[in-house]
Design a protein around this motif. Structure first.
Motif, short mmCIF file in Angstrom:
data_model
loop_
_atom_site.label_atom_id
_atom_site.label_comp_id
_atom_site.label_asym_id
_atom_site.label_seq_id
_atom_site.Cartn_x
_atom_site.Cartn_y
_atom_site.Cartn_z
N ALA B 246 -6.12 -24.82 -28.46
CA ALA B 246 -5.42 -23.53 -28.39
C ALA B 246 -6.37 -22.43 -27.91
O ALA B 246 -6.02 -21.62 -27.05
CB ALA B 246 -4.83 -23.16 -29.75
N LEU B 247 -7.59 -22.46 -28.45
CA LEU B 247 -8.55 -21.44 -28.05
C LEU B 247 -9.01 -21.63 -26.61
O LEU B 247 -9.14 -20.66 -25.85
CB LEU B 247 -9.76 -21.44 -29.02
N VAL B 248 -9.20 -22.89 -26.19
CA VAL B 248 -9.57 -23.15 -24.79
C VAL B 248 -8.50 -22.60 -23.85
O VAL B 248 -8.79 -21.90 -22.88
CB VAL B 248 -9.80 -24.66 -24.52
N GLU B 249 -7.23 -22.89 -24.17
CA GLU B 249 -6.12 -22.43 -23.32
C GLU B 249 -6.13 -20.91 -23.22
O GLU B 249 -5.94 -20.33 -22.15
CB GLU B 249 -4.75 -22.87 -23.90
N ARG B 250 -6.37 -20.28 -24.37
CA ARG B 250 -6.40 -18.83 -24.40
C ARG B 250 -7.53 -18.28 -23.51
O ARG B 250 -7.33 -17.34 -22.74
CB ARG B 250 -6.58 -18.39 -25.86
N LEU B 251 -8.73 -18.89 -23.62
CA LEU B 251 -9.88 -18.44 -22.82
C LEU B 251 -9.65 -18.68 -21.33
O LEU B 251 -10.10 -17.90 -20.49
CB LEU B 251 -11.17 -19.15 -23.28
N MET B 252 -8.93 -19.74 -21.02
CA MET B 252 -8.67 -20.08 -19.62
C MET B 252 -7.77 -19.05 -18.93
O MET B 252 -7.59 -19.11 -17.72
CB MET B 252 -8.08 -21.50 -19.50
N GLU B 253 -7.23 -18.13 -19.70
CA GLU B 253 -6.43 -17.04 -19.09
C GLU B 253 -7.33 -15.95 -18.50
O GLU B 253 -6.84 -15.01 -17.90
CB GLU B 253 -5.49 -16.41 -20.13
N ASP B 254 -8.65 -16.09 -18.69
CA ASP B 254 -9.58 -15.07 -18.20
C ASP B 254 -9.36 -14.76 -16.72
O ASP B 254 -9.36 -15.68 -15.89
CB ASP B 254 -11.02 -15.54 -18.42
N PRO B 255 -9.17 -13.49 -16.38
CA PRO B 255 -8.86 -13.16 -14.98
C PRO B 255 -9.97 -13.52 -14.00
O PRO B 255 -9.70 -13.88 -12.87
CB PRO B 255 -8.63 -11.64 -15.01
N PHE B 256 -11.25 -13.46 -14.45
CA PHE B 256 -12.31 -13.82 -13.50
C PHE B 256 -12.23 -15.30 -13.14
O PHE B 256 -12.34 -15.67 -11.97
CB PHE B 256 -13.71 -13.51 -14.06
N VAL B 257 -12.01 -16.14 -14.15
CA VAL B 257 -11.94 -17.59 -13.91
C VAL B 257 -10.82 -17.91 -12.92
O VAL B 257 -10.98 -18.72 -12.01
CB VAL B 257 -11.73 -18.35 -15.24
N LEU B 258 -9.69 -17.22 -13.06
CA LEU B 258 -8.52 -17.54 -12.24
C LEU B 258 -8.54 -16.88 -10.86
O LEU B 258 -7.85 -17.32 -9.95
CB LEU B 258 -7.24 -17.13 -12.98
N ALA B 259 -9.35 -15.82 -10.69
CA ALA B 259 -9.36 -15.06 -9.44
C ALA B 259 -9.82 -15.90 -8.27
O ALA B 259 -10.64 -16.80 -8.41
CB ALA B 259 -10.25 -13.83 -9.58
N ALA B 260 -9.27 -15.58 -7.08
CA ALA B 260 -9.67 -16.28 -5.86
C ALA B 260 -11.02 -15.74 -5.37
O ALA B 260 -11.32 -14.57 -5.55
CB ALA B 260 -8.61 -16.08 -4.78
N PRO B 261 -11.87 -16.61 -4.78
CA PRO B 261 -13.12 -16.13 -4.19
C PRO B 261 -12.85 -15.26 -2.96
O PRO B 261 -11.76 -15.36 -2.40
CB PRO B 261 -13.84 -17.43 -3.81
N PRO B 262 -13.82 -14.42 -2.51
CA PRO B 262 -15.17 -14.29 -3.06
C PRO B 262 -15.17 -13.59 -4.42
O PRO B 262 -14.38 -12.67 -4.64
CB PRO B 262 -15.89 -13.44 -2.02
N LYS B 263 -16.03 -14.05 -5.32
CA LYS B 263 -16.17 -13.40 -6.62
C LYS B 263 -17.56 -13.67 -7.17
O LYS B 263 -18.15 -14.71 -6.89
CB LYS B 263 -15.08 -13.84 -7.59
N THR B 264 -18.06 -12.73 -7.91
CA THR B 264 -19.42 -12.83 -8.43
C THR B 264 -19.43 -12.27 -9.84
O THR B 264 -18.82 -11.25 -10.13
CB THR B 264 -20.41 -12.10 -7.49
N ALA B 265 -20.06 -12.98 -10.74
CA ALA B 265 -20.02 -12.63 -12.16
C ALA B 265 -21.39 -12.26 -12.69
O ALA B 265 -22.41 -12.60 -12.09
CB ALA B 265 -19.47 -13.79 -12.98
N GLY B 266 -21.42 -11.58 -13.79
CA GLY B 266 -22.68 -11.22 -14.43
C GLY B 266 -22.45 -11.00 -15.91
O GLY B 266 -21.41 -11.37 -16.46
N ARG B 267 -23.44 -10.39 -16.51
CA ARG B 267 -23.36 -10.04 -17.91
C ARG B 267 -22.16 -9.12 -18.19
O ARG B 267 -21.65 -9.05 -19.30
CB ARG B 267 -24.68 -9.39 -18.32
#
Lengths: 396, 396
Positions: B246-267
């Motif tokens: 349940a928690l994994v599914e919830r975290l997988m809703e994160d917009p960065f994870v789902l966004a199309a590239p190009p994308k760059t992440a940080g702290r």
């Protein structure tokens, strides 16, 4: 690197010098042409433009500069945004000369100082002096398609210097004489002096920040006029006020003013905090309005003169003092300074062939000229560095 | 400039690459020798050393990186102090190879990222993306007496790119094949992928940050063990826990994870704030201890796999995935990732001839090799830049 190494081989170089001081009024852009290097170089100004800061950008820079308000996300963004703003300033000078960016060889950018820590800070057992200038040179290079040299202070700090003052090298090239001693007195936000003994090799040179320039005067004028004026026009406000001697004497106890060189000042010394103390003292002594403007103007003049009396004249008595910077336009300040300099003649920099407004930006263009030729531009006698170093970072 | 322009003419160059990632564990220093440029270059590693951050320095960097705590005076000092620390790291690699600094041609320093703003910030009508790396290169140059190229991300940002990822160029040189498609999956603090289609010119290349790497796992391990462990050794903690779906599914809703590239992440994306949200959700769902470690490890693996499913495979199905970075040592993470990659074989980077630990620092040494030769090192298809640009600033 090709375009950069080519630069050293050119017979002459067209260089835009960019300078923005601690007062954060405007970026000065001086386009000049240089032939040769060192003391024998030839130079002529092709254009000079100032690019005033929009109020909101100025506010952002001032906020970013104070330890209590300067935050990493703003600094990160501001570095790039100032890069854009500096690129505009450089373009303005290029266009004013009727040229295209492709006809320019180099931009030499001082950047905007947002912090300067002349005393060592210790973190995890490592200690260092430090200085921080913003205005991303990669943005300038990308917008103009011209190589950039920037961040001219940091290498001197890395070599054990204060990273300031850097103008002495340019002062030598522009003003040094064979047969008489000259002092260059700049009155910008901060005041600094360069003493050039006759025919000096640079080793006998003395250069340091004497204390406040227009920074305090401007802050008091801003308060007194409820933000209507940003500076005292030609010193007219001060001239119509009365100097409060007790307050001047109290301000003259400032440890920075009295300290022996080398010393370098910034907003840390005469910024918001000093201004708060000054306001408290003024309130206490009931000094206000134009009287307060006159009083801080007197303090500014006397802090300069006190440094001559203590540190300049004993080293080498100048035959003349050449004044530059915004303060040279303040007649009241100039008159007080002349009185306190005990017979040493004061002239303006215009009388010696250099437009006052262009002087700092011209100096940084000149330093860029030396850097691309691999010639050190710091004067260790002025900065305290362990050795002469080639200044700046190069962006192709 | 002489010593710099000379570099392009050398038959081979000994370069120290310095890299410190978002996890702020250690500076990696890889000394390698390069012959030639571009896809045909030859390289060999002469030494690799890691220089761990003292706890206090790490803390200072983390504080300086957060918008709520990163202040201008600390950033000013930290830039120089990190310069000293990076110089030590470089020296360590030089000595490990039995060499003296004078035998080294260049240091190529990534610096320590303290902020990254991939979205435009607007100040006074000017807008820009931005990124900020510290570790004054002038200090490195002064301590070692070796030219430095540094600040390799900013020119790409100035040219409209995200300034990241920069490893794709090195990935092409090191791993690209003529006859099969390869994906490089780095699992550092942040995870990023580079897909190299067979014989690609770089234009068909796909590269982006997929989301969290070890950053969340490390934070949860730190909490769970009350600071005793900083990471999950080989994934053993996760392996002894139960994944909470349940928690994994919830975290997988994160917009960065789902966004199309190009994308760059940080702290900014997976730092303190994300961790606070995660802690709240975990408390709410009563997920704790090793179960929570297992759960965030599963989220990390699935966020990578989801990006393959959505964006990598539809572009070009890789024939193999080469995993590098600290995450490749986490057996539990590797097993989950392998399961989720639906039949694409996983290998470690060691199996392809490059020591995992040295890979990032080697890549930045390689980028420095290109920069001093005037060859662009960004891959516009990966960063979104408008054109290929020569990366970095040069300190002679």
């Amino acid at each position: 690197m090709k375009s950069l190494s080519r630069l050293a081989l050119l017979k002459s170089r067209k260089i835009v010098g960019l300078m923005s001081g601690t007062s954060v009024d405007a970026v000065d852009a001086c386009l000049a042409e240089f032939e040769g290097n060192g003391m024998g170089m030839k130079w002529r100004i092709l254009a000079f433009e100032t690019h005033p800061f929009p109020a909101e950008l100025r506010k952002a820079v001032l906020e970013a500069s104070e330890a209590s308000t300067g935050r990493v996300d703003q600094l990160c963004a501001l570095n790039f945004i100032l890069g854009e703003f500096f690129a505009e300033a450089a373009l303005k000078a290029v266009r004013a000369a009727g040229l295209k960016p492709t006809q320019i060889d180099l931009v030499s950018s001082h950047g905007q100082t947002v912090h300067h820590l002349p005393e060592d800070r210790v973190i995890a057992g490592y200690s260092s002096r430090s200085t921080l200038q913003l205005g991303e040179p990669s943005v300038i290079a990308e917008r103009l398609g011209v190589p950039v040299v920037a961040d001219l202070r940091v290498r001197d700090v890395a070599a054990g210097g204060l990273g300031a003052p850097l103008v002495p090298y340019a002062d030598r090239v522009l003003f040094q004489k064979h047969d008489s001693a000259v002092a260059l007195q700049n009155i910008g936000g901060i005041s600094n002096v360069t003493l050039l003994p006759p025919g000096s090799s640079g080793k006998e040179l003395l250069a340091f920040d004497t204390g406040p320039g227009n920074m305090l005067i401007d802050a008091v004028v801003h308060d007194t006029t409820m933000g209507e004026h940003l500076f005292d026009p030609e010193g007219s406000m001060a001239a119509s006020g009365q100097v409060d001697r007790a307050l001047v004497e109290r301000l003259m106890e400032d440890p920075f003013v009295l300290a022996a060189p080398p010393k370098t000042a910034g907003r840390e010394n005469f910024g918001r905090e000093f201004h708060r103390t000054l306001s408290t003292l003024a309130l206490f002594g009931r000094v206000k309005g134009n009287d307060l403007v006159a009083t801080v103007t007197a303090f500014t003049a006397e802090s300069i003169a006190e440094n001559y009396r203590r540190y300049v004249v004993p080293h080498w008595r100048p035959d003349e003092v050449i004044v530059c910077g915004g303060g040279s336009q303040n007649a009241f300040l100039m008159r007080l300074l002349s009185e306190k300099l005990e017979g040493i003649p004061l002239v303006t920099i215009e009388q010696r062939g250099v437009p006052s407004k262009a002087k700092e930006a011209l100096s940084f263009a000149l330093l860029g000229n030396e850097s691309v030729c691999g010639i050190p531009g710091n004067v260790p006698a002025a900065t305290g560095a362990s050795r002469p170093v080639v200044l700046g970072k190069f962006v192709p």
